[in-house]
Design a protein around this motif. Sequence first.
Motif, PDB file in Angstrom:
ATOM      1  N   ASP A   1      -7.266  42.619  -2.394  1.00 10.92           N
ATOM      2  CA  ASP A   1      -7.043  43.033  -1.024  1.00 10.92           C
ATOM      3  C   ASP A   1      -8.361  43.638  -0.489  1.00 10.92           C
ATOM      4  O   ASP A   1      -8.694  43.517   0.758  1.00 10.92           O
TER       5      ASP A   1
ATOM      6  N   HIS B   1     -13.938  47.415   4.266  1.00 10.48           N
ATOM      7  CA  HIS B   1     -12.672  47.543   4.938  1.00 10.48           C
ATOM      8  C   HIS B   1     -11.746  47.786   3.648  1.00 10.48           C
ATOM      9  O   HIS B   1     -11.692  46.990   2.885  1.00 10.48           O
TER      10      HIS B   1
ATOM     11  N   LEU C   1      -9.615  42.198   2.778  1.00 11.23           N
ATOM     12  CA  LEU C   1      -9.995  42.625   4.060  1.00 11.23           C
ATOM     13  C   LEU C   1     -11.565  42.478   4.346  1.00 11.23           C
ATOM     14  O   LEU C   1     -11.844  42.709   5.444  1.00 11.23           O
ATOM     15  N   ASN C   2     -12.455  41.899   3.590  1.00 12.44           N
ATOM     16  CA  ASN C   2     -13.853  41.839   3.749  1.00 12.44           C
ATOM     17  C   ASN C   2     -14.265  40.426   3.853  1.00 12.44           C
ATOM     18  O   ASN C   2     -15.313  40.110   3.690  1.00 12.44           O
TER      19      ASN C   2
ATOM     20  N   PRO D   1      -8.136  48.772   1.575  1.00 13.44           N
ATOM     21  CA  PRO D   1      -6.887  49.104   1.625  1.00 13.44           C
ATOM     22  C   PRO D   1      -6.473  50.613   1.253  1.00 13.44           C
ATOM     23  O   PRO D   1      -7.232  50.981   0.437  1.00 13.44           O
TER      24      PRO D   1
END
Length: 794
Positions: A411, A380, A415-416, A382
């Motif tokens: 980030d 995922h 996100l992971n 950014p």
Amino acid sequence: MNEQASYVQNNDLSPEQLNQIDAYWRASNYLSVGQIYLHDNPLLKEPLKIEHIKRMLLGHWGTTPGQNFIYVHLNRIIKKYNINMLYISGPGHGGPAMVSQTYLEGSYSEIYPDISRDEAGLKKLFTQFSFPGGIPSHVSPECPGSMHEGGELGYSLSHAFGAVFDNPDLIVSCIVGDGEAETGPLATAWHSNKFLNPVSDGVVLPILHLNGYKIANPAVLARIPEKELLALFEGYGWKPYLIAGDDPITMHREMAALLDMVTEEIKTIKRLATANPDGERPCWPMIILKTPKGWTGPKMVDGLPVEGTFRAHQVPLTNPVKNPEHLRQLEEWLRSYRPNELFDDNGRLLPELIALAPDGERRMGTNPHANGGLLLKDLHMPKFDDYGLDVSERGIAGPGDTLVLGKFMRDVIRLNLENRNFRLFGPDETLSNKLDAVFETTERQWQAEIVDSDVFLKKGGRVMEMLSEHQCEGWLEGYLLTGRHGLFNCYEAFIHIIDSMFNQHAKWLKVTSGLPWRRPLASLNILLASHVWRQDHNGFTHQDPGFIDHVVNKKASVVRVYLPPDANCLLSVMDHCLKSRHYVNVVVAGKHPSPQWLSVEEATIHCTKGIGIWNWASNDDGKEPDAVMACAGDVPTLETLAAVSILRSKLPELKIRVVNVVDLMKLQPEREHPHGLNDTDFDALFTKNKPVIFAFHAYPWLIHRLTYRRTNHYNIHVRGYKEEGTITTPFDMTVLNEMDRFSLVQDVIDRLPQLGDRAAYLKQAMKDKLIEHHHYIRENGIDMPEILDWKWAI
């Protein structure tokens, strides 16, 4: 050993089970010897003849029977406890063992149907080994179940730990050879147990295989007293169990009992850790297995002892084609395994022995973690342009390119977090390389003692730091090979420590890309910060950009080198690298405050192209340039633009084109690298006959090597690092290597004789500036104000 002996007495294996385990082991050894020697008569249905023997004998017998012994017993506990297990073969040339085992369990024939589970398949299995057009003698990518190249001596345990990070139900049985155990990476890797989280990570079960010898010398760990050996591993924080002997049935009984006990210990550790995640660091079990080198092979050959000596290392019977006694001994050796009791008339392993192997993906040859691309999920990500700097004017000061990147990486980690498929690795340099922002969302993983004054330490962190480039690289490789993503950040000068590890991983990627059953992996991403041009405070020892040269030696389909000139370009490049598959991406970036040149939008376009003319810095639009000023790297770009500003101010009639290179491989012809420019496009940038002054981040000859076939190569003059360095000022580093702006101006003047006297005063002024610089830094200790305060003003 008392605890083990007591357990052996209570072992519940029946005589029939022990005999079946021994039979499976004999079958493994038979197939292993057959691979080294035979290309026909695979079941010995007729007396062995010269025409059945390969003419070129290559392979390594010494470690093989011990590894077969281990694999057979691991199969048993996999079935008994329903274990998710990988097998890593550390002894470099144990190839016959792993090929034999995966063939017997059926995984080999599933991938290679022509190597069928019958007499015809056995003949092909034997013939292909160490044979032209066949397979290597070591554990290689071609072998199912492998995730560790047999030539990677010293890295097995590092790979094992990398494999189990974030794989809580996975156990990796890592076979460590006693020769391999003498290498620096392996000796350090024992400390990886201080980084293993018993709740969120899996388990590494090291099995140190002491067979006494390396190629020709005794192994150190095999020749020290048992008390000292056990104390060594207890000091490393392990709970060692020693099992030794040469009687097969006794060893089978003891190994089965010991593995039962070790498995129960592992289950207990995991259960207690789950109930109390904040408990003390566990003491994981390990096994020390002492067996004779070349176990079950010839005892004596040509009047010399073989089994249990260094002579068993490779091919014990060296000349059965020309030596009748060797041929007789070989047949006796093969028949000692009683193949008629193991295989039916069609060459298929007997059903009761087939039943000993695990089923489906529980077979170590088909475990998906060994083919990590099967498990790989996209990160995922950014939007990188959300982190870009506002470049309101060319050359505006930036805080440091990697400092900007740190927020992006923060980030990526955030996100992971739920997927637990990304980690940042580095040898205690994450802060030094200015990736500070990652600690806003995570910590360093750490299982040893934590005191009040520590910062950024936690049992479940996503940053892996150990002051060993070997371990960081090995952990990351193991993590990638089992289907995850990561980034390794390191000082540029010291990345050389992992040269050979990079070699092997690049070769692994090259070979696996040609195997249709192997799935692409996430790329190995290496960020080199604290680079050569900004190591002025550390001096000569920290000034070496040569890893780039090493990287471009490898297969063009695998390697990529990026030299982003500013923070926005670095963001674009890193976004691309983290999304890429099956490459080695090397990115070189600065960490100190530096000028910024491109907006995020411009950087995206420029980095997508990989190379391009900077129109805003050039003045040849619509005309033929008098000279091309090329640059690759942040400091070379700065010095080039500073030189251009001088030339355009003092010689305004001069037509100059500025070409910036982000993707170094663009310089190669397209026939040599998939990113390379065709000759027409290259000539359009660099012209066919105009002088090119190229300021390069690394050693100058690399540019010549990449461009030597180009039309205008004879006009390319490269300035870069030429092994001149010391503790000095940042600008003086460029002066020492003649890549500074004043030298670049002179280089242009020297290659444009048509300027004549018009340039004489400017050249003299440039020489004067270098003298002024020399005196100024020695009096003041810093660079001149006109250097420190320089701005792009054209």
